[in-house]
Design an enzyme around this catalytic site. Sequence first.
Site, PDB file in Angstrom:
ATOM      1  N   LYS A  56      14.938  28.906   0.111  1.00 54.08           N
ATOM      2  CA  LYS A  56      14.673  30.348   0.180  1.00 54.08           C
ATOM      3  C   LYS A  56      14.487  31.006  -1.197  1.00 54.08           C
ATOM      4  CE  LYS A  56      15.722  31.496   4.856  1.00 54.08           C
ATOM      5  NZ  LYS A  56      16.505  30.668   5.765  1.00 54.08           N
TER       6      LYS A  56
ATOM      7  N   TYR B 199      23.258  28.108  11.543  1.00 45.83           N
ATOM      8  CA  TYR B 199      21.799  27.945  11.598  1.00 45.83           C
ATOM      9  C   TYR B 199      21.380  27.043  10.439  1.00 45.83           C
ATOM     10  CZ  TYR B 199      16.831  28.573  11.296  1.00 45.83           C
ATOM     11  OH  TYR B 199      15.482  28.310  11.233  1.00 45.83           O
TER      12      TYR B 199
ATOM     13  N   TYR C  15       8.894  32.518  16.566  1.00 42.37           N
ATOM     14  CA  TYR C  15       9.601  32.829  17.820  1.00 42.37           C
ATOM     15  C   TYR C  15       8.883  33.917  18.622  1.00 42.37           C
ATOM     16  CZ  TYR C  15      13.059  30.743  14.737  1.00 42.37           C
ATOM     17  OH  TYR C  15      13.690  29.941  13.838  1.00 42.37           O
TER      18      TYR C  15
HETATM   19  C1  LIG Z   1      16.228  29.452   6.506  1.00 45.37           C
HETATM   20  C2  LIG Z   1      17.286  28.448   6.571  1.00 45.37           C
HETATM   21  C3  LIG Z   1      16.989  27.085   6.780  1.00 45.37           C
HETATM   22  C4  LIG Z   1      15.583  26.595   7.028  1.00 45.37           C
HETATM   23  O1  LIG Z   1      14.736  26.809   5.942  1.00 45.37           O
HETATM   24  P1  LIG Z   1      13.142  26.802   6.162  1.00 45.37           P
HETATM   25  O2  LIG Z   1      12.591  26.899   4.790  1.00 45.37           O
HETATM   26  O3  LIG Z   1      12.846  27.984   7.032  1.00 45.37           O
HETATM   27  O4  LIG Z   1      12.808  25.521   6.852  1.00 45.37           O
HETATM   28  C5  LIG Z   1      18.032  26.186   6.792  1.00 45.37           C
HETATM   29  N1  LIG Z   1      19.311  26.590   6.601  1.00 45.37           N
HETATM   30  C6  LIG Z   1      19.632  27.891   6.400  1.00 45.37           C
HETATM   31  C7  LIG Z   1      21.052  28.271   6.165  1.00 45.37           C
HETATM   32  C8  LIG Z   1      18.642  28.859   6.385  1.00 45.37           C
HETATM   33  O5  LIG Z   1      18.963  30.149   6.223  1.00 45.37           O
END
Ligand SMILES: *Cc1c(COP(=O)(O)O)cnc(C)c1O
Length: 431
Positions: free
Chosen positions: A281, A152, A21
């Site tokens: 994550k 998100y 971003y």
């Molecule tokens: C970070 C995140 C994503 C996307 O994951 P990436 O590995 O960055 O593509 C999707 N959903 C949630 C809730 C997230 O925090």
Amino acid sequence: MTVALTEDLLAFDREHLWHPYTSMTEPTPVRLVTGARGGELEVDGRWVVDGMASWWSAIHGYRHPVLDAAIAEQAARFSHVMFGGLTHEPAVAVGRRLVEITPEPLERVFLADSGSVAVEVALKMVLQYQRGCGRTDHPSGRTRMLTVLGGYHGDTFHPMSVTDPDGGMHAMWRGVLPGQVFGPRPPAYDASPASIAEWADALRDLAARHAHELAGIVVEPLLQGAGGMWPYPPACLRILREVADEHGLLLVFDEIATGFGRTGHLFASELVTPDVLCLGKALTGGYLTLAAVLTTDRVARGISGSEAGVVMHGPTFMGNPLACAVASASIDLLLASDWPARVGAIGTHLAAGLAPLRSLPGVRDVRTIGAVGVVQHDHPIDVVAHPDAALAAGVWLRPFRDLVYAMPPYVAGAGELDRLVAGIGAAVRAG
Ligand SMILES: *Cc1c(COP(=O)(O)O)cnc(C)c1O
């Protein structure tokens, strides 16, 4: 590292590398990391406390000897092989663990290569399930997702379509993004029964009106992350489950951020069981990119009844052995630790330390859940001045929009948490 080399790296970066971003023509400054260990990062040649766990992922801190060894041992065997027609022990081992530690009906595992891709796969599963069940009779089919404002779910197009319309810049992507159905943001975690009931009514009403075209519901359970760091009551999860069941919708929990203990629960899915669960994550302890989508036998059978008969997805790096090996090691490390006590201690420390900031001018709210602390402002914050002030106080933070927040590695001790609280205070005082 010499000053000349540092300058050279930063100059090339500024000219050629995109950051998240961030403008290519007028980039905000980036800092050079030259080391990381435990709960600290070496930034600009100085060791600072890491408040971000590299976006939720580095739960055990950096350079953990057990995780380093897991990668090295697997690299000595093989680093990657295709997953089409082949399998290997690291994939089986991590699949087995995920089936064991998640709620019982979640027993079919898709190993994806990032969180966004996991959400793509989850949504594909939902749509294919509805097709497999023959529930696409309506002209628009059952192709839309119900979600809530403030979410998100990633940066590729389908995840963006279920992300908050402002956060996902839906106005800019009109005609490109699939149109989804948005309910109100869940009430605050300390909401009264009356406001939870009001939210539930609005959601039920929306679901009833759109039921013929809906395939599923997708939310981040208990805590909305990048959409505003917004914790909400578990009662909302039970309501989502009821609404899904009432209308034959699949319930998807995106636990890419909340998974692996961050909220104080190993998974929010322990409170209410979804039909599809996305993890990412912290899955590898922040070492490599890996995500997983778990679903039930019922959903897997439904998908098999769709015209394709299979989940139409298969990334090149699916089930990457290095990532799977370190994921298993990270899960074992987590479960062998007293993580609930650690997460609880971090939460208590942050809650006590951040409470005084509530009275500062410009601060709207201070909230904590699990090992996450949030200071919300009543104005957009200066995304250069705030991290600079935190760094000067010896802390790495990455605020966004109106939020200064921290979710440190679980290894953060009392001394580090004191420094973290001081750094958050410095950032907040920067305006
Ligand atoms: C970070 C995140 C994503 C996307 O994951 P990436 O590995 O960055 O593509 C999707 N959903 C949630 C809730 C997230 O925090």
